[in-house]
Design a protein around this motif. Structure first.
Motif, PDB file in Angstrom:
ATOM      1  N   UNK A 167     -11.491   0.203 -10.618  1.00 36.38           N
ATOM      2  CA  UNK A 167     -10.145   0.118  -9.802  1.00 36.38           C
ATOM      3  C   UNK A 167     -10.129   1.302  -8.781  1.00 36.38           C
ATOM      4  N   UNK A 168     -10.337   2.201  -8.303  1.00 35.95           N
ATOM      5  CA  UNK A 168     -10.539   3.478  -8.075  1.00 35.95           C
ATOM      6  C   UNK A 168     -11.528   3.343  -7.119  1.00 35.95           C
ATOM      7  N   UNK A 212       0.826  -1.246  -0.061  1.00 37.73           N
ATOM      8  CA  UNK A 212       0.112   0.102  -0.075  1.00 37.73           C
ATOM      9  C   UNK A 212       0.572   0.996   0.273  1.00 37.73           C
ATOM     10  N   UNK A 213       1.616   1.260  -0.007  1.00 39.72           N
ATOM     11  CA  UNK A 213       3.168   2.561   0.094  1.00 39.72           C
ATOM     12  C   UNK A 213       3.096   3.368  -0.747  1.00 39.72           C
ATOM     13  N   UNK A 214       2.281   2.828  -2.500  1.00 39.66           N
ATOM     14  CA  UNK A 214       2.941   3.506  -3.732  1.00 39.66           C
ATOM     15  C   UNK A 214       1.151   2.773  -3.924  1.00 39.66           C
ATOM     16  N   UNK A 215       0.516   3.493  -4.711  1.00 42.70           N
ATOM     17  CA  UNK A 215      -1.147   2.914  -5.117  1.00 42.70           C
ATOM     18  C   UNK A 215      -1.275   3.485  -6.752  1.00 42.70           C
ATOM     19  N   UNK A 216      -1.364   3.291  -7.323  1.00 45.62           N
ATOM     20  CA  UNK A 216      -1.549   3.726  -9.263  1.00 45.62           C
ATOM     21  C   UNK A 216      -2.847   2.888  -9.282  1.00 45.62           C
ATOM     22  N   UNK A 217      -3.873   3.719  -9.844  1.00 45.96           N
ATOM     23  CA  UNK A 217      -5.153   2.930 -10.575  1.00 45.96           C
ATOM     24  C   UNK A 217      -5.508   4.011 -11.499  1.00 45.96           C
ATOM     25  N   UNK A 218      -5.721   3.154 -12.776  1.00 47.67           N
ATOM     26  CA  UNK A 218      -6.664   4.473 -14.312  1.00 47.67           C
ATOM     27  C   UNK A 218      -7.273   3.652 -14.707  1.00 47.67           C
ATOM     28  N   UNK A 241      -1.116  10.035   6.681  1.00 42.58           N
ATOM     29  CA  UNK A 241       1.113   9.859   6.260  1.00 42.58           C
ATOM     30  C   UNK A 241       1.624  10.345   4.363  1.00 42.58           C
ATOM     31  N   UNK A 242       0.047  10.340   4.076  1.00 43.66           N
ATOM     32  CA  UNK A 242      -0.027  10.610   2.254  1.00 43.66           C
ATOM     33  C   UNK A 242       0.809  11.654   2.245  1.00 43.66           C
ATOM     34  N   UNK A 243       2.635  11.483   1.353  1.00 46.20           N
ATOM     35  CA  UNK A 243       3.234  11.956   0.884  1.00 46.20           C
ATOM     36  C   UNK A 243       2.995  13.221  -0.910  1.00 46.20           C
ATOM     37  N   UNK A 244       2.520  12.096  -1.565  1.00 43.43           N
ATOM     38  CA  UNK A 244       2.182  11.964  -3.326  1.00 43.43           C
ATOM     39  C   UNK A 244       1.082  11.498  -3.389  1.00 43.43           C
ATOM     40  N   UNK A 245       0.661  13.016  -3.897  1.00 41.25           N
ATOM     41  CA  UNK A 245      -1.203  12.846  -4.664  1.00 41.25           C
ATOM     42  C   UNK A 245      -1.114  13.017  -5.985  1.00 41.25           C
ATOM     43  N   UNK A 246      -1.657  12.211  -7.072  1.00 42.46           N
ATOM     44  CA  UNK A 246      -1.758  12.543  -7.968  1.00 42.46           C
ATOM     45  C   UNK A 246      -3.094  12.751  -8.979  1.00 42.46           C
ATOM     46  N   UNK A 247      -3.403  13.823  -9.059  1.00 41.81           N
ATOM     47  CA  UNK A 247      -5.301  13.250  -9.623  1.00 41.81           C
ATOM     48  C   UNK A 247      -5.687  13.930 -11.096  1.00 41.81           C
ATOM     49  N   UNK A 248      -5.781  13.057 -12.151  1.00 45.97           N
ATOM     50  CA  UNK A 248      -5.616  13.472 -13.660  1.00 45.97           C
ATOM     51  C   UNK A 248      -7.189  12.773 -14.305  1.00 45.97           C
ATOM     52  N   UNK A 249      -8.006  13.447 -14.143  1.00 44.76           N
ATOM     53  CA  UNK A 249      -9.599  13.073 -14.588  1.00 44.76           C
ATOM     54  C   UNK A 249      -9.473  13.030 -16.386  1.00 44.76           C
ATOM     55  N   UNK A 250      -8.318  13.766 -17.315  1.00 45.77           N
ATOM     56  CA  UNK A 250      -8.269  13.591 -18.605  1.00 45.77           C
ATOM     57  C   UNK A 250      -8.832  14.702 -18.770  1.00 45.77           C
ATOM     58  N   UNK A 251      -9.407  14.540 -20.450  1.00 47.75           N
ATOM     59  CA  UNK A 251      -9.121  15.807 -21.456  1.00 47.75           C
ATOM     60  C   UNK A 251     -10.907  16.010 -20.776  1.00 47.75           C
ATOM     61  N   UNK A 252     -12.208  15.268 -19.447  1.00 45.89           N
ATOM     62  CA  UNK A 252     -13.215  15.563 -19.112  1.00 45.89           C
ATOM     63  C   UNK A 252     -12.867  16.579 -18.028  1.00 45.89           C
ATOM     64  N   UNK A 253     -14.110  17.834 -17.900  1.00 44.44           N
ATOM     65  CA  UNK A 253     -13.899  18.609 -16.874  1.00 44.44           C
ATOM     66  C   UNK A 253     -14.002  18.330 -15.719  1.00 44.44           C
ATOM     67  N   UNK A 254     -12.904  18.300 -14.884  1.00 43.20           N
ATOM     68  CA  UNK A 254     -12.638  17.843 -13.752  1.00 43.20           C
ATOM     69  C   UNK A 254     -13.447  19.095 -12.015  1.00 43.20           C
ATOM     70  N   UNK A 255     -14.616  18.964 -12.299  1.00 49.68           N
ATOM     71  CA  UNK A 255     -14.746  19.912 -10.790  1.00 49.68           C
ATOM     72  C   UNK A 255     -14.419  19.573  -9.153  1.00 49.68           C
ATOM     73  N   UNK A 256     -14.004  18.818  -9.111  1.00 51.28           N
ATOM     74  CA  UNK A 256     -14.448  17.628  -7.756  1.00 51.28           C
ATOM     75  C   UNK A 256     -13.298  18.036  -6.565  1.00 51.28           C
ATOM     76  N   UNK A 272      -4.403   9.064  -9.104  1.00 50.73           N
ATOM     77  CA  UNK A 272      -5.698   8.528  -9.882  1.00 50.73           C
ATOM     78  C   UNK A 272      -5.433   8.976 -11.077  1.00 50.73           C
ATOM     79  N   UNK A 273      -5.774   8.290 -12.126  1.00 52.75           N
ATOM     80  CA  UNK A 273      -5.612   8.837 -13.402  1.00 52.75           C
ATOM     81  C   UNK A 273      -7.118   7.896 -14.180  1.00 52.75           C
ATOM     82  N   UNK A 274      -7.499   8.673 -15.329  1.00 50.71           N
ATOM     83  CA  UNK A 274      -8.343   7.316 -16.202  1.00 50.71           C
ATOM     84  C   UNK A 274      -7.965   7.593 -17.167  1.00 50.71           C
TER      85      UNK A 274
END
Length: 360
Positions: A51-52, A41-47, A108-123, A74-76
Protein backbone atom coordinates in the motif's frame (compact mmCIF):
# COMPACT_ATOMS: atom_id res chain seq x y z
CA UNK A 1 -25.40 22.62 -6.77
CA UNK A 2 -22.66 23.71 -9.15
CA UNK A 3 -23.17 27.31 -8.06
CA UNK A 4 -22.44 26.65 -4.39
CA UNK A 5 -19.32 28.32 -2.98
CA UNK A 6 -16.28 26.05 -2.64
CA UNK A 7 -16.34 26.59 1.13
CA UNK A 8 -19.70 24.82 1.33
CA UNK A 9 -18.38 21.83 -0.60
CA UNK A 10 -15.45 21.66 1.77
CA UNK A 11 -17.76 21.76 4.76
CA UNK A 12 -19.91 18.97 3.31
CA UNK A 13 -16.87 16.80 2.62
CA UNK A 14 -15.70 17.14 6.22
CA UNK A 15 -18.63 14.84 7.07
CA UNK A 16 -17.58 12.16 4.56
CA UNK A 17 -15.45 9.75 6.58
CA UNK A 18 -15.09 6.73 4.31
CA UNK A 19 -12.20 7.01 1.86
CA UNK A 20 -14.10 4.85 -0.61
CA UNK A 21 -16.87 7.44 -0.74
CA UNK A 22 -14.37 10.23 -1.36
CA UNK A 23 -12.85 8.23 -4.23
CA UNK A 24 -16.30 7.80 -5.74
CA UNK A 25 -16.96 11.53 -5.55
CA UNK A 26 -13.66 12.24 -7.28
CA UNK A 27 -14.61 9.94 -10.16
CA UNK A 28 -18.23 10.97 -10.71
CA UNK A 29 -18.57 14.60 -9.54
CA UNK A 30 -16.41 17.05 -11.47
CA UNK A 31 -17.42 19.93 -9.23
CA UNK A 32 -16.32 18.04 -6.13
CA UNK A 33 -13.14 16.60 -7.62
CA UNK A 34 -10.67 19.16 -6.25
CA UNK A 35 -12.12 19.53 -2.73
CA UNK A 36 -12.63 15.75 -2.46
CA UNK A 37 -9.02 15.12 -3.44
CA UNK A 38 -7.88 17.64 -0.83
CA UNK A 39 -9.96 15.85 1.80
CA UNK A 40 -8.76 12.40 0.69
CA UNK A 41 -5.04 13.17 0.63
CA UNK A 42 -4.88 15.51 3.61
CA UNK A 43 -4.04 12.71 6.05
CA UNK A 44 -2.62 9.43 4.72
CA UNK A 45 -1.98 6.32 6.81
CA UNK A 46 -0.54 3.15 5.25
CA UNK A 47 0.38 0.01 7.18
CA UNK A 48 1.46 -2.41 4.45
CA UNK A 49 4.49 -2.07 2.22
CA UNK A 50 2.49 -2.71 -0.96
CA UNK A 51 0.00 0.00 0.00
CA UNK A 52 2.89 2.33 0.77
CA UNK A 53 4.40 1.67 -2.63
CA UNK A 54 1.06 2.20 -4.37
CA UNK A 55 0.55 5.52 -2.60
CA UNK A 56 4.04 6.75 -3.47
CA UNK A 57 3.59 5.79 -7.11
CA UNK A 58 0.30 7.70 -7.20
CA UNK A 59 2.07 10.81 -5.89
CA UNK A 60 4.85 10.44 -8.46
CA UNK A 61 2.38 10.01 -11.32
CA UNK A 62 0.23 13.00 -10.31
CA UNK A 63 2.59 15.39 -8.58
CA UNK A 64 -0.15 17.91 -7.73
CA UNK A 65 -1.47 15.38 -5.20
CA UNK A 66 1.70 15.65 -3.12
CA UNK A 67 0.90 19.26 -2.30
CA UNK A 68 -2.36 18.10 -0.70
CA UNK A 69 -0.70 15.83 1.87
CA UNK A 70 -0.42 17.42 5.31
CA UNK A 71 0.00 14.26 7.41
CA UNK A 72 1.66 10.98 6.43
CA UNK A 73 1.97 7.83 8.54
CA UNK A 74 3.96 4.87 7.21
CA UNK A 75 4.22 1.83 9.46
CA UNK A 76 4.54 -1.92 9.17
CA UNK A 77 2.03 -4.05 11.03
CA UNK A 78 2.43 -7.07 8.77
CA UNK A 79 3.08 -10.63 9.89
CA UNK A 80 5.20 -12.68 7.49
CA UNK A 81 5.73 -16.30 6.57
CA UNK A 82 9.36 -17.11 5.76
CA UNK A 83 8.87 -17.13 1.98
CA UNK A 84 6.85 -13.92 2.03
CA UNK A 85 9.46 -12.27 4.24
CA UNK A 86 12.19 -12.99 1.68
CA UNK A 87 10.05 -11.47 -1.06
CA UNK A 88 9.28 -8.47 1.15
CA UNK A 89 12.94 -7.81 1.95
CA UNK A 90 13.96 -8.04 -1.69
CA UNK A 91 11.26 -5.53 -2.67
CA UNK A 92 11.93 -2.99 0.09
CA UNK A 93 14.86 -1.11 -1.50
CA UNK A 94 12.56 -0.01 -4.34
CA UNK A 95 9.80 0.87 -1.87
CA UNK A 96 12.14 3.11 0.14
CA UNK A 97 13.39 4.68 -3.08
CA UNK A 98 9.80 5.55 -4.00
CA UNK A 99 9.16 6.88 -0.49
CA UNK A 100 12.15 9.21 -0.85
CA UNK A 101 10.97 10.48 -4.23
CA UNK A 102 7.39 10.95 -3.01
CA UNK A 103 8.46 12.88 0.10
CA UNK A 104 10.17 15.41 -2.14
CA UNK A 105 6.78 16.09 -3.76
CA UNK A 106 5.09 17.06 -0.47
CA UNK A 107 5.99 20.69 0.24
CA UNK A 108 3.12 21.23 2.71
CA UNK A 109 3.69 18.14 4.86
CA UNK A 110 3.40 18.97 8.58
CA UNK A 111 3.21 15.55 10.25
CA UNK A 112 5.47 12.63 9.33
CA UNK A 113 5.45 9.29 11.13
CA UNK A 114 7.65 6.46 9.82
CA UNK A 115 8.01 3.22 11.76
CA UNK A 116 9.32 -0.08 10.45
CA UNK A 117 8.60 -2.13 13.57
CA UNK A 118 11.17 -4.48 15.15
CA UNK A 119 13.45 -4.50 12.10
CA UNK A 120 16.50 -2.25 11.83
CA UNK A 121 15.64 0.83 9.81
CA UNK A 122 18.71 2.24 8.09
CA UNK A 123 16.70 4.40 5.69
CA UNK A 124 16.98 7.89 7.13
CA UNK A 125 18.52 8.87 3.78
CA UNK A 126 14.95 9.23 2.46
CA UNK A 127 14.78 12.54 4.36
CA UNK A 128 17.41 14.18 2.15
CA UNK A 129 16.30 17.21 0.13
CA UNK A 130 12.76 17.18 1.50
CA UNK A 131 11.03 20.55 0.99
CA UNK A 132 8.68 20.50 3.98
CA UNK A 133 8.92 21.98 7.47
CA UNK A 134 7.35 19.57 9.94
CA UNK A 135 5.44 20.27 13.12
CA UNK A 136 5.42 16.64 14.28
CA UNK A 137 7.98 13.92 13.52
CA UNK A 138 8.05 10.28 14.62
CA UNK A 139 10.53 7.66 13.45
CA UNK A 140 12.57 4.62 14.37
CA UNK A 141 15.42 5.28 11.97
CA UNK A 142 18.83 4.16 13.15
CA UNK A 143 20.53 7.14 14.73
CA UNK A 144 23.19 8.70 12.52
CA UNK A 145 24.39 11.74 10.61
CA UNK A 146 21.55 11.69 8.09
CA UNK A 147 18.93 11.90 10.83
CA UNK A 148 20.87 14.65 12.62
CA UNK A 149 21.23 16.65 9.40
CA UNK A 150 17.49 16.44 8.79
CA UNK A 151 16.59 17.54 12.32
CA UNK A 152 18.83 20.57 11.96
CA UNK A 153 16.71 21.73 9.02
CA UNK A 154 13.42 21.51 10.94
CA UNK A 155 12.89 24.60 13.11
CA UNK A 156 9.11 24.10 13.44
CA UNK A 157 8.99 20.64 15.03
CA UNK A 158 7.10 20.92 18.32
CA UNK A 159 6.44 17.20 18.87
CA UNK A 160 8.97 14.44 18.25
CA UNK A 161 9.24 10.72 18.90
CA UNK A 162 12.37 8.67 18.28
CA UNK A 163 12.46 4.98 19.17
CA UNK A 164 15.92 3.42 19.28
CA UNK A 165 15.57 0.32 17.07
CA UNK A 166 18.49 -1.39 18.82
CA UNK A 167 16.90 -1.08 22.23
CA UNK A 168 13.54 -2.08 20.80
CA UNK A 169 15.13 -5.40 19.83
CA UNK A 170 16.58 -5.91 23.32
CA UNK A 171 20.09 -4.66 22.60
CA UNK A 172 22.10 -2.15 24.60
CA UNK A 173 21.11 1.50 24.39
CA UNK A 174 22.96 3.34 21.65
CA UNK A 175 25.54 5.86 22.85
CA UNK A 176 24.93 9.40 21.60
CA UNK A 177 27.64 12.04 21.49
CA UNK A 178 25.80 15.15 22.61
CA UNK A 179 28.51 17.47 21.26
CA UNK A 180 28.04 16.01 17.76
CA UNK A 181 24.26 16.03 17.94
CA UNK A 182 22.14 19.18 17.95
CA UNK A 183 23.59 22.65 18.04
CA UNK A 184 22.19 25.52 20.05
CA UNK A 185 19.20 26.85 18.15
CA UNK A 186 18.22 23.51 16.59
CA UNK A 187 14.63 22.37 17.27
CA UNK A 188 13.88 25.70 18.96
CA UNK A 189 10.14 25.07 19.54
CA UNK A 190 10.28 21.39 20.56
CA UNK A 191 7.80 20.96 23.40
CA UNK A 192 6.95 17.25 23.40
CA UNK A 193 9.55 14.46 23.28
CA UNK A 194 8.95 10.69 23.37
CA UNK A 195 11.80 8.18 23.27
CA UNK A 196 12.92 4.84 24.66
CA UNK A 197 16.49 6.12 24.94
CA UNK A 198 17.60 7.94 28.06
CA UNK A 199 20.76 9.13 26.31
CA UNK A 200 18.68 10.62 23.50
CA UNK A 201 16.53 12.49 26.03
CA UNK A 202 19.64 13.74 27.82
CA UNK A 203 21.00 15.04 24.50
CA UNK A 204 17.80 16.74 23.34
CA UNK A 205 16.10 18.22 26.41
CA UNK A 206 18.64 20.85 27.58
CA UNK A 207 18.06 24.30 26.14
CA UNK A 208 14.72 23.42 24.56
CA UNK A 209 11.21 24.32 25.77
CA UNK A 210 10.20 20.74 26.61
CA UNK A 211 6.92 20.66 28.52
CA UNK A 212 6.10 16.95 28.00
CA UNK A 213 8.72 14.21 28.27
CA UNK A 214 8.08 10.47 27.96
CA UNK A 215 11.07 8.17 28.42
CA UNK A 216 10.06 4.55 27.84
CA UNK A 217 13.10 3.08 29.54
CA UNK A 218 13.91 1.77 32.99
CA UNK A 219 17.37 3.36 32.91
CA UNK A 220 16.87 6.74 34.57
CA UNK A 221 20.57 7.55 34.50
CA UNK A 222 22.35 10.14 36.60
CA UNK A 223 22.24 12.74 33.80
CA UNK A 224 18.50 12.73 33.18
CA UNK A 225 17.63 14.89 36.18
CA UNK A 226 20.10 17.68 35.34
CA UNK A 227 18.96 17.56 31.71
CA UNK A 228 15.36 18.06 32.79
CA UNK A 229 16.50 21.00 34.88
CA UNK A 230 18.19 22.47 31.80
CA UNK A 231 14.93 22.51 29.82
CA UNK A 232 13.54 25.97 29.17
CA UNK A 233 10.00 24.45 29.31
CA UNK A 234 9.06 24.50 32.09
CA UNK A 235 8.41 20.74 32.25
CA UNK A 236 4.77 20.02 33.06
CA UNK A 237 4.39 16.32 32.20
CA UNK A 238 6.93 13.57 32.93
CA UNK A 239 6.08 9.99 32.01
CA UNK A 240 8.97 7.58 32.58
CA UNK A 241 9.51 3.97 33.62
CA UNK A 242 10.81 4.21 37.15
CA UNK A 243 13.16 1.25 37.74
CA UNK A 244 11.28 -0.83 40.28
CA UNK A 245 14.42 -2.69 41.36
CA UNK A 246 16.34 0.53 42.12
CA UNK A 247 14.55 2.06 45.09
CA UNK A 248 17.30 4.47 46.06
CA UNK A 249 17.67 5.75 42.50
CA UNK A 250 13.92 6.32 42.26
CA UNK A 251 13.75 8.18 45.56
CA UNK A 252 16.79 10.29 44.70
CA UNK A 253 15.39 11.13 41.27
CA UNK A 254 12.03 12.18 42.73
CA UNK A 255 13.73 14.33 45.33
CA UNK A 256 15.77 16.03 42.61
CA UNK A 257 12.60 16.72 40.60
CA UNK A 258 11.56 19.28 43.18
CA UNK A 259 14.55 21.33 42.11
CA UNK A 260 14.75 20.28 38.44
CA UNK A 261 11.03 20.54 37.57
CA UNK A 262 9.23 22.48 40.31
CA UNK A 263 6.19 23.19 38.11
CA UNK A 264 5.52 19.54 37.23
CA UNK A 265 1.80 18.83 36.87
CA UNK A 266 1.70 15.18 35.74
CA UNK A 267 4.03 12.38 36.86
CA UNK A 268 4.17 8.62 36.31
CA UNK A 269 4.51 5.73 36.50
CA UNK A 270 5.56 4.84 40.06
CA UNK A 271 5.21 1.50 41.85
CA UNK A 272 4.70 2.29 45.52
CA UNK A 273 4.94 -1.25 46.83
CA UNK A 274 8.65 -1.44 46.05
CA UNK A 275 9.66 1.91 47.45
CA UNK A 276 9.92 3.73 50.76
CA UNK A 277 6.41 5.16 50.65
CA UNK A 278 7.07 7.86 53.22
CA UNK A 279 9.99 9.31 51.27
CA UNK A 280 8.02 9.09 48.03
CA UNK A 281 5.11 10.97 49.60
CA UNK A 282 7.46 13.65 50.95
CA UNK A 283 8.96 14.18 47.50
CA UNK A 284 5.55 14.28 45.82
CA UNK A 285 4.26 16.73 48.40
CA UNK A 286 7.09 19.10 47.57
CA UNK A 287 5.82 19.32 43.97
CA UNK A 288 3.33 22.07 44.68
CA UNK A 289 1.76 22.08 41.21
CA UNK A 290 1.36 18.29 40.87
CA UNK A 291 -2.16 17.53 39.66
CA UNK A 292 -2.05 13.99 38.22
CA UNK A 293 -0.08 11.01 39.50
CA UNK A 294 0.16 7.71 37.60
CA UNK A 295 0.77 4.63 39.77
CA UNK A 296 1.58 1.12 38.62
CA UNK A 297 -0.22 -0.32 41.63
CA UNK A 298 -3.55 -1.04 43.10
CA UNK A 299 -4.34 1.68 45.62
CA UNK A 300 -6.28 1.15 48.83
CA UNK A 301 -8.25 3.75 50.73
CA UNK A 302 -5.50 4.35 53.28
CA UNK A 303 -2.99 5.14 50.52
CA UNK A 304 -5.45 7.55 48.91
CA UNK A 305 -5.97 9.36 52.20
CA UNK A 306 -2.21 9.56 52.78
CA UNK A 307 -1.62 10.92 49.26
CA UNK A 308 -4.39 13.44 49.70
CA UNK A 309 -2.78 14.70 52.89
CA UNK A 310 0.73 14.77 51.42
CA UNK A 311 -0.23 16.32 48.07
CA UNK A 312 -3.04 18.86 48.47
CA UNK A 313 -2.62 19.96 44.85
CA UNK A 314 -3.50 16.50 43.45
CA UNK A 315 -6.61 16.43 41.30
CA UNK A 316 -6.45 12.80 40.14
CA UNK A 317 -4.61 9.51 40.49
CA UNK A 318 -4.43 7.00 37.65
CA UNK A 319 -3.74 3.48 38.90
CA UNK A 320 -4.23 -0.23 38.32
CA UNK A 321 -7.59 -1.62 39.23
CA UNK A 322 -6.26 -5.18 39.41
CA UNK A 323 -2.86 -6.82 39.77
CA UNK A 324 -0.62 -7.75 36.87
CA UNK A 325 0.86 -6.17 33.80
CA UNK A 326 -2.52 -6.30 32.09
CA UNK A 327 -5.56 -4.89 33.77
CA UNK A 328 -7.93 -2.01 34.04
CA UNK A 329 -6.68 1.47 34.78
CA UNK A 330 -8.87 3.89 36.64
CA UNK A 331 -8.80 7.60 37.29
CA UNK A 332 -9.61 8.52 40.88
CA UNK A 333 -10.52 12.17 41.46
CA UNK A 334 -8.74 13.59 44.50
CA UNK A 335 -9.27 16.41 46.99
CA UNK A 336 -11.87 15.26 47.75
CA UNK A 337 -11.61 11.55 46.92
CA UNK A 338 -14.45 10.49 44.64
CA UNK A 339 -15.62 7.47 42.65
CA UNK A 340 -13.05 6.01 40.21
CA UNK A 341 -13.55 6.28 36.44
CA UNK A 342 -12.31 3.68 33.95
CA UNK A 343 -9.77 5.20 31.55
CA UNK A 344 -8.06 2.19 30.00
CA UNK A 345 -9.29 -1.25 29.04
CA UNK A 346 -7.95 -4.71 29.70
CA UNK A 347 -4.80 -5.67 27.84
CA UNK A 348 -2.96 -2.37 28.11
CA UNK A 349 -0.22 -1.09 30.35
CA UNK A 350 0.65 2.43 31.47
CA UNK A 351 3.71 2.30 29.24
CA UNK A 352 1.93 1.57 25.97
CA UNK A 353 0.07 4.82 25.59
CA UNK A 354 0.08 8.38 26.84
CA UNK A 355 -2.16 7.96 29.87
CA UNK A 356 -0.83 11.22 31.20
CA UNK A 357 -2.12 13.08 28.17
CA UNK A 358 -5.64 11.81 28.77
CA UNK A 359 -5.80 12.94 32.36
CA UNK A 360 -3.53 15.96 32.66
Amino acid sequence: MATLPIELYQEILEHVDRRRDLCSLIRVAQTLRAPAQARLYRAIEVRRHDHTDAFCRAILQATHLGALVLSLTISSDEQWRLGDLWQFQSAMPQVWYNIARALRKMPRLEVLRIKSGPHANENSWVLKECPFLLKEFQCDFTFGNELITFLRTQPRISSMSWIDPDKQRGRSERAIDQSAFLAEGDLPVLRRLVTNSTTFAVAVVPGRPITTLRVLSEAIGENLGPSIGASTGPLHCLDIVFPFHQQEATQRFLSDLVRQAPHLRTLGAIKLRRTNVRQIFDALGALRDLRTLVLWDRVDQQTLVSLEAACPSLEAIVCLFQDGMHGHFVRIPMNPIREPQLVRGRGSSPLEGPITEHVS
